[in-house]
Design a protein around this motif. Structure first.
Motif, PDB file in Angstrom:
ATOM      1  N   PRO A 164       0.824  -1.197   0.089  1.00 18.50           N
ATOM      2  CA  PRO A 164       0.175   0.103  -0.208  1.00 18.50           C
ATOM      3  C   PRO A 164       0.934   1.107  -0.062  1.00 18.50           C
ATOM      4  O   PRO A 164       2.082   1.252   0.344  1.00 18.50           O
ATOM      5  CB  PRO A 164      -0.806  -0.136   1.354  1.00 18.50           C
ATOM      6  N   GLU A 165       0.369   2.412  -0.498  1.00 21.76           N
ATOM      7  CA  GLU A 165       1.036   3.506  -0.566  1.00 21.76           C
ATOM      8  C   GLU A 165       1.502   4.085   0.927  1.00 21.76           C
ATOM      9  O   GLU A 165       0.506   3.989   1.790  1.00 21.76           O
ATOM     10  CB  GLU A 165       0.089   4.619  -1.283  1.00 21.76           C
ATOM     11  N   PRO A 166       2.762   4.361   1.223  1.00 28.38           N
ATOM     12  CA  PRO A 166       2.923   5.175   2.548  1.00 28.38           C
ATOM     13  C   PRO A 166       2.354   6.172   2.623  1.00 28.38           C
ATOM     14  O   PRO A 166       1.534   7.022   2.014  1.00 28.38           O
ATOM     15  CB  PRO A 166       4.418   5.524   2.281  1.00 28.38           C
ATOM     16  N   THR A 167       1.822   6.402   4.101  1.00 29.48           N
ATOM     17  CA  THR A 167       1.060   7.596   4.638  1.00 29.48           C
ATOM     18  C   THR A 167       1.826   8.362   5.521  1.00 29.48           C
ATOM     19  O   THR A 167       2.891   7.658   6.384  1.00 29.48           O
ATOM     20  CB  THR A 167      -0.219   7.071   5.169  1.00 29.48           C
ATOM     21  N   ASP A 168       1.180   9.395   6.066  1.00 32.01           N
ATOM     22  CA  ASP A 168       2.025  10.088   7.270  1.00 32.01           C
ATOM     23  C   ASP A 168       1.656   9.542   8.538  1.00 32.01           C
ATOM     24  O   ASP A 168       2.131  10.049   9.591  1.00 32.01           O
ATOM     25  CB  ASP A 168       1.476  11.581   7.142  1.00 32.01           C
ATOM     26  N   ARG A 169       0.919   8.507   8.522  1.00 32.08           N
ATOM     27  CA  ARG A 169       1.002   7.682   9.817  1.00 32.08           C
ATOM     28  C   ARG A 169       1.983   7.302  10.393  1.00 32.08           C
ATOM     29  O   ARG A 169       2.261   7.138  11.463  1.00 32.08           O
ATOM     30  CB  ARG A 169      -0.289   6.571   9.640  1.00 32.08           C
TER      31      ARG A 169
END
Length: 274
Positions: A164-169
């Motif tokens: 999955p695309e990286p997120t700022d989480r």
């Protein structure tokens, strides 16, 4: 809502989102697919999800059931080197639907427990006691890191095309990685540096996240995603874009470790065919 409560709520929301993403990847798998090996030696998707469920059970016991928690601690003391693996392998003997249901039941229970835990109090743990926010951050880190193992296994098996695309989480892990700098040195038998480091990381959304004094001589920079891969030992240093300035910072990137326990072996490099 206090600032501390707001931070806790954000971590809990991100923990839930990360778990939802992993759950969506495994919920439709058949029994054979659950036995697909992951990059961690000897583990498969089943043992990985069992491990997440078991750690959730431990957290729930720590926060709600002193007798159950004490029993877990005594069991861990009897076999500290193998206790975690034993729990994963024993639990993975169950059929996949039972493993999934166990994890699905525990995920929201841990979130509810941490949300209701008295502010200012800490939960007992296998290491130092942890605040609800610290426990939630640790659960997020484990969920994120083990999810990568599952995604990589599914990609290798042809069941997924990419992570999955990286997120700022990942900011929670980056922050934990910075805070555990001295732990990483200590677990390798090294004296932690006395000077603060400057850490500058570019988030998946393009923001710059910073820690430490601007004029620090020891510095680390690069993408936040790669830094999180490194501190969870999901990528060899040579496979990241991280740059160190200073001997101590350079050494830190070799040994970085945000998770508890003994020094991990990490992953082999792939960029140079290693």
């Amino acid at each position: 809502m206090t600032d501390k409560r707001a931070v806790l709520e954000q971590v809990l929301a991100d923990l839930t989102a990360e778990g939802d993403q992993l759950e969506a990847a495994v919920v439709g798998l058949d029994e054979a697919a659950w036995r697909t090996p992951v990059p961690a030696e000897g583990w498969d998707i089943a043992t990985t999800i069992v491990h997440l469920a078991w750690t959730d059970e431990s957290a729930l016991a720590a926060g709600t059931d002193k007798a159950a928690w004490d029993a877990l601690v005594l069991a861990a003391l009897e076999d500290p080197q193998n206790f975690v693996d034993v729990q994963a392998f024993e639990g993975a003997r169950a059929p996949a639907p039972e493993i999934l249901a166990r994890w699905q039941r525990l995920r929201p229970a841990v979130v509810a427990m941490l949300r209701a835990y008295p502010e200012g109090q800490k939960l007992p743990w296998y290491g130092p006691p942890m605040s609800p926010t610290s426990m939630a951050t640790a659960r997020f880190m484990e969920t994120w890191a083990h999810a990568l193992d599952v995604y990589d296994a599914l990609i290798s098996a042809g069941a997924m095309t990419a992570r999955p695309e990286p997120t700022d989480r990942v900011r929670h892990i980056a922050h934990l990685g910075v805070r555990t700098r001295d732990f990483a040195f200590g677990v390798h038998g090294l004296e932690p540096p006395t000077d603060e480091f400057r850490v500058e990381l570019v988030s998946p959304s393009g923001e710059t996240w910073t820690w430490g004094p601007e004029d620090a001589a020891q510095r680390v920079s690069g993408s936040a995603y790669d830094f999180c891969l490194r501190v969870t030992q999901r990528a060899h240093r040579e496979d990241t874009d991280l740059v160190a300035v200073g001997a101590d910072a350079d050494r830190w990137l070799d040994i970085a470790q945000a998770f508890a326990g003994p020094a991990g072996a990490g992953r082999k490099a792939t960029v140079h065919g290693g």
